[in-house]
Motif scaffolding. Structure first.
Motif, PDB file in Angstrom:
ATOM      1  N   SER A   4     -13.266 -26.720  36.810  1.00 52.77           N
ATOM      2  CA  SER A   4     -13.146 -27.280  37.995  1.00 52.77           C
ATOM      3  C   SER A   4     -11.542 -27.479  38.454  1.00 52.77           C
ATOM      4  O   SER A   4     -11.393 -27.549  39.823  1.00 52.77           O
ATOM      5  CB  SER A   4     -13.640 -28.794  37.924  1.00 52.77           C
ATOM      6  N   VAL A   5     -10.640 -27.352  37.582  1.00 55.76           N
ATOM      7  CA  VAL A   5      -9.335 -27.262  38.050  1.00 55.76           C
ATOM      8  C   VAL A   5      -9.082 -26.096  38.797  1.00 55.76           C
ATOM      9  O   VAL A   5      -8.379 -25.985  39.615  1.00 55.76           O
ATOM     10  CB  VAL A   5      -8.445 -27.370  36.943  1.00 55.76           C
ATOM     11  N   GLU A   6      -9.591 -24.854  38.245  1.00 54.26           N
ATOM     12  CA  GLU A   6      -9.538 -23.732  38.628  1.00 54.26           C
ATOM     13  C   GLU A   6     -10.070 -23.573  40.265  1.00 54.26           C
ATOM     14  O   GLU A   6      -9.593 -23.061  41.262  1.00 54.26           O
ATOM     15  CB  GLU A   6     -10.238 -22.454  38.237  1.00 54.26           C
ATOM     16  N   ARG A   7     -11.257 -24.136  40.554  1.00 55.37           N
ATOM     17  CA  ARG A   7     -11.939 -24.408  41.864  1.00 55.37           C
ATOM     18  C   ARG A   7     -11.114 -24.885  42.594  1.00 55.37           C
ATOM     19  O   ARG A   7     -10.764 -24.750  43.900  1.00 55.37           O
ATOM     20  CB  ARG A   7     -13.377 -24.949  41.793  1.00 55.37           C
ATOM     21  N   ILE A   8     -10.627 -26.266  42.359  1.00 53.55           N
ATOM     22  CA  ILE A   8      -9.701 -27.167  43.116  1.00 53.55           C
ATOM     23  C   ILE A   8      -8.233 -26.592  43.368  1.00 53.55           C
ATOM     24  O   ILE A   8      -7.695 -26.818  44.629  1.00 53.55           O
ATOM     25  CB  ILE A   8      -9.544 -28.419  42.605  1.00 53.55           C
ATOM     26  N   THR A   9      -7.585 -26.031  42.318  1.00 54.09           N
ATOM     27  CA  THR A   9      -6.258 -25.539  42.810  1.00 54.09           C
ATOM     28  C   THR A   9      -5.953 -24.231  42.997  1.00 54.09           C
ATOM     29  O   THR A   9      -5.026 -23.786  43.499  1.00 54.09           O
ATOM     30  CB  THR A   9      -5.230 -26.000  41.344  1.00 54.09           C
ATOM     31  N   ASP A  10      -7.106 -23.500  42.758  1.00 54.12           N
ATOM     32  CA  ASP A  10      -7.011 -22.022  43.270  1.00 54.12           C
ATOM     33  C   ASP A  10      -5.995 -21.105  42.240  1.00 54.12           C
ATOM     34  O   ASP A  10      -5.523 -20.426  42.536  1.00 54.12           O
ATOM     35  CB  ASP A  10      -6.663 -21.822  44.673  1.00 54.12           C
ATOM     36  N   VAL A  11      -6.009 -21.904  41.163  1.00 53.39           N
ATOM     37  CA  VAL A  11      -5.275 -21.265  39.856  1.00 53.39           C
ATOM     38  C   VAL A  11      -6.105 -20.558  38.967  1.00 53.39           C
ATOM     39  O   VAL A  11      -6.894 -21.275  38.339  1.00 53.39           O
ATOM     40  CB  VAL A  11      -4.357 -22.143  39.242  1.00 53.39           C
ATOM     41  N   HIS A  12      -5.923 -19.322  38.712  1.00 51.39           N
ATOM     42  CA  HIS A  12      -6.704 -18.650  37.893  1.00 51.39           C
ATOM     43  C   HIS A  12      -6.880 -19.146  36.412  1.00 51.39           C
ATOM     44  O   HIS A  12      -6.062 -19.816  35.631  1.00 51.39           O
ATOM     45  CB  HIS A  12      -6.413 -17.189  37.581  1.00 51.39           C
ATOM     46  N   HIS A  13      -8.121 -19.161  35.827  1.00 46.88           N
ATOM     47  CA  HIS A  13      -8.418 -19.980  34.350  1.00 46.88           C
ATOM     48  C   HIS A  13      -7.448 -19.278  33.563  1.00 46.88           C
ATOM     49  O   HIS A  13      -7.129 -20.167  32.687  1.00 46.88           O
ATOM     50  CB  HIS A  13      -9.890 -19.727  34.186  1.00 46.88           C
ATOM     51  N   THR A  14      -7.072 -18.136  33.503  1.00 40.82           N
ATOM     52  CA  THR A  14      -6.358 -17.459  32.480  1.00 40.82           C
ATOM     53  C   THR A  14      -4.803 -18.270  32.588  1.00 40.82           C
ATOM     54  O   THR A  14      -4.386 -18.674  31.441  1.00 40.82           O
ATOM     55  CB  THR A  14      -6.152 -16.005  32.577  1.00 40.82           C
ATOM     56  N   THR A  15      -4.422 -18.334  33.693  1.00 38.54           N
ATOM     57  CA  THR A  15      -3.171 -18.983  33.911  1.00 38.54           C
ATOM     58  C   THR A  15      -3.308 -20.377  33.353  1.00 38.54           C
ATOM     59  O   THR A  15      -2.172 -21.076  33.102  1.00 38.54           O
ATOM     60  CB  THR A  15      -2.744 -18.858  35.458  1.00 38.54           C
ATOM     61  N   ILE A  16      -4.216 -21.211  33.755  1.00 39.97           N
ATOM     62  CA  ILE A  16      -4.472 -22.513  33.504  1.00 39.97           C
ATOM     63  C   ILE A  16      -4.287 -22.680  31.859  1.00 39.97           C
ATOM     64  O   ILE A  16      -3.624 -23.597  31.381  1.00 39.97           O
ATOM     65  CB  ILE A  16      -5.711 -23.139  33.950  1.00 39.97           C
ATOM     66  N   LEU A  17      -4.826 -21.820  31.073  1.00 36.75           N
ATOM     67  CA  LEU A  17      -5.006 -21.973  29.591  1.00 36.75           C
ATOM     68  C   LEU A  17      -3.485 -21.402  29.203  1.00 36.75           C
ATOM     69  O   LEU A  17      -3.169 -22.152  28.026  1.00 36.75           O
ATOM     70  CB  LEU A  17      -6.050 -20.958  29.398  1.00 36.75           C
ATOM     71  N   LYS A  18      -2.952 -20.645  30.010  1.00 33.55           N
ATOM     72  CA  LYS A  18      -1.392 -20.273  29.248  1.00 33.55           C
ATOM     73  C   LYS A  18      -0.600 -21.330  29.521  1.00 33.55           C
ATOM     74  O   LYS A  18       0.092 -21.765  28.719  1.00 33.55           O
ATOM     75  CB  LYS A  18      -1.122 -18.871  30.203  1.00 33.55           C
ATOM     76  N   LEU A  19      -0.852 -22.298  30.730  1.00 27.28           N
ATOM     77  CA  LEU A  19      -0.121 -23.288  30.977  1.00 27.28           C
ATOM     78  C   LEU A  19      -0.373 -24.437  29.800  1.00 27.28           C
ATOM     79  O   LEU A  19       0.415 -25.009  29.398  1.00 27.28           O
ATOM     80  CB  LEU A  19      -0.379 -23.906  32.224  1.00 27.28           C
ATOM     81  N   LEU A  20      -1.674 -24.695  29.553  1.00 24.82           N
ATOM     82  CA  LEU A  20      -2.150 -25.635  28.737  1.00 24.82           C
ATOM     83  C   LEU A  20      -1.483 -25.268  27.185  1.00 24.82           C
ATOM     84  O   LEU A  20      -0.831 -26.336  26.680  1.00 24.82           O
ATOM     85  CB  LEU A  20      -3.506 -25.557  28.463  1.00 24.82           C
ATOM     86  N   VAL A  21      -1.507 -24.179  26.779  1.00 24.62           N
ATOM     87  CA  VAL A  21      -0.792 -23.847  25.623  1.00 24.62           C
ATOM     88  C   VAL A  21       0.534 -23.994  25.689  1.00 24.62           C
ATOM     89  O   VAL A  21       1.258 -24.504  24.506  1.00 24.62           O
ATOM     90  CB  VAL A  21      -0.919 -22.478  25.112  1.00 24.62           C
TER      91      VAL A  21
END
Length: 314
Positions: free
Chosen positions: A65-82
């Motif tokens: 859902s974060v990927e759909r709303i922000t248009d940030v790729h899920h791999t980048t989201i997980l990298k940011l999370l780590v």
């Protein structure tokens, strides 16, 4: 924009494939990009976008859902999370030190990684299956003193209690309450010794009645109080605060939501989400009964942090 070699003014020369402005030196004709701010240890995501992504994850949104709303790729989201998880782990270790406590409650919160424990085979990565988050919380300030993640066994319990000892002021004598998990007795006795009055609150559950739903909560039939060490005050033997904290985790961290496919697939991502949530809870999230954050109530900080501070403090 000036050339790095000639120190002369450059002219604009289109954009690269990622949309970044290119420049060309008028004198030596070299072409280069404008330096970008590196706020996140090698990630060039704008700090405002990173703050938005992390805020959404901490408010219970899934990665998809974060990927759909922000248009940030899920791999980048997980990298940011780590990355954020590593920072939050350092913040918890650096800031939650020498805390003065009176009553501490401990509990374990169940989740799983990759697959349920009964489906884990001998050849699988043994980090898959059950993943218990051990939580220690101070009853009055609501501050989470320490967390540990692992199997529900003696090894994780020992690491958890040692970390809790390091977070508490050595001069403090306090009361601690846990559930009936047996390894607590030796871990607390060996690590904390005569610094604590220790009791266990053991809940006995009824067997499921006929026709009861598969996922209905079990009904408590009785509660047994067992003093273990020292002279615990019966009026202060309680685990309700840490159990209420477990509800907050399940509501605020999508990976803990039951009966969905949002569970963690990798140990590193799960631990990062746990570390981010508890740092957010301690430093950023206003507690409804305290009217401030737990870190403010414990005297660790003097203001409510923003999510951006979590990303920039460590």
């Amino acid at each position: 924009m000036t050339c790095h070699n000639c120190r002369t003014e450059c002219k604009r020369k289109g954009y690269d494939r990622k949309g970044n402005q290119r420049y060309q030196c008028r004198q030596c004709s070299k072409t280069f990009l404008e330096p970008r701010a590196d706020h996140l240890d090698g990630m060039y995501m704008p700090i405002e976008k990173a703050e938005l992504v992390l805020s959404m994850l901490l408010e219970g949104n899934s990665v998809s859902s974060v990927e759909r709303i922000t248009d940030v790729h899920h791999t980048t989201i997980l990298k940011l999370l780590v990355l954020a998880g590593e920072k939050c782990e350092r913040i918890m270790a650096d800031k939650v030190r020498n805390v003065v406590v009176r009553d501490v409650e401990c509990d374990e919160l169940w989740s799983f990684i990759g697959k349920k424990q009964k489906r884990v085979r001998a050849e699988d990565n043994q980090n898959l299956g059950d993943a218990y988050t051990f939580v220690a919380i101070e009853r009055h300030s609501k501050l989470v003193l320490n967390i540990a993640m692992g199997k529900r066994d003696k090894v994780t319990t020992d690491v958890f209690i040692e970390g809790m000892r390091d977070a508490i002021n050595p001069a403090c004598k306090f009361q601690i309450t846990t559930d009936g998990f047996a390894p607590y007795k030796k871990a607390i006795s060996d690590t904390l010794g005569n610094r604590v009055d220790f009791a266990q609150l053991i809940k006995v559950y009824k067997a499921a009645s006929e026709g009861e739903g598969r996922y209905s909560p079990a009904e408590v039939s009785s509660v047994e109080v067992v003093p273990v060490m020292g002279q615990p005050d019966p009026e202060r033997i309680c685990t309700s605060i840490v159990e209420r904290q477990n509800l907050s985790v399940r509501m605020g961290t999508r990976r803990f939501t039951r009966l969905t496919n949002a569970f963690s697939k990798k140990w590193e991502n799960h631990w990062a989400a746990v570390a981010c949530w508890f740092a957010f809870y301690n430093f950023c999230r206003r507690h409804q009964s305290l009217r401030m954050t737990p870190a403010m109530a414990a005297g660790i900080t003097d203001h409510m942090w923003s999510v951006r501070e979590l990303l920039t403090q460590a």
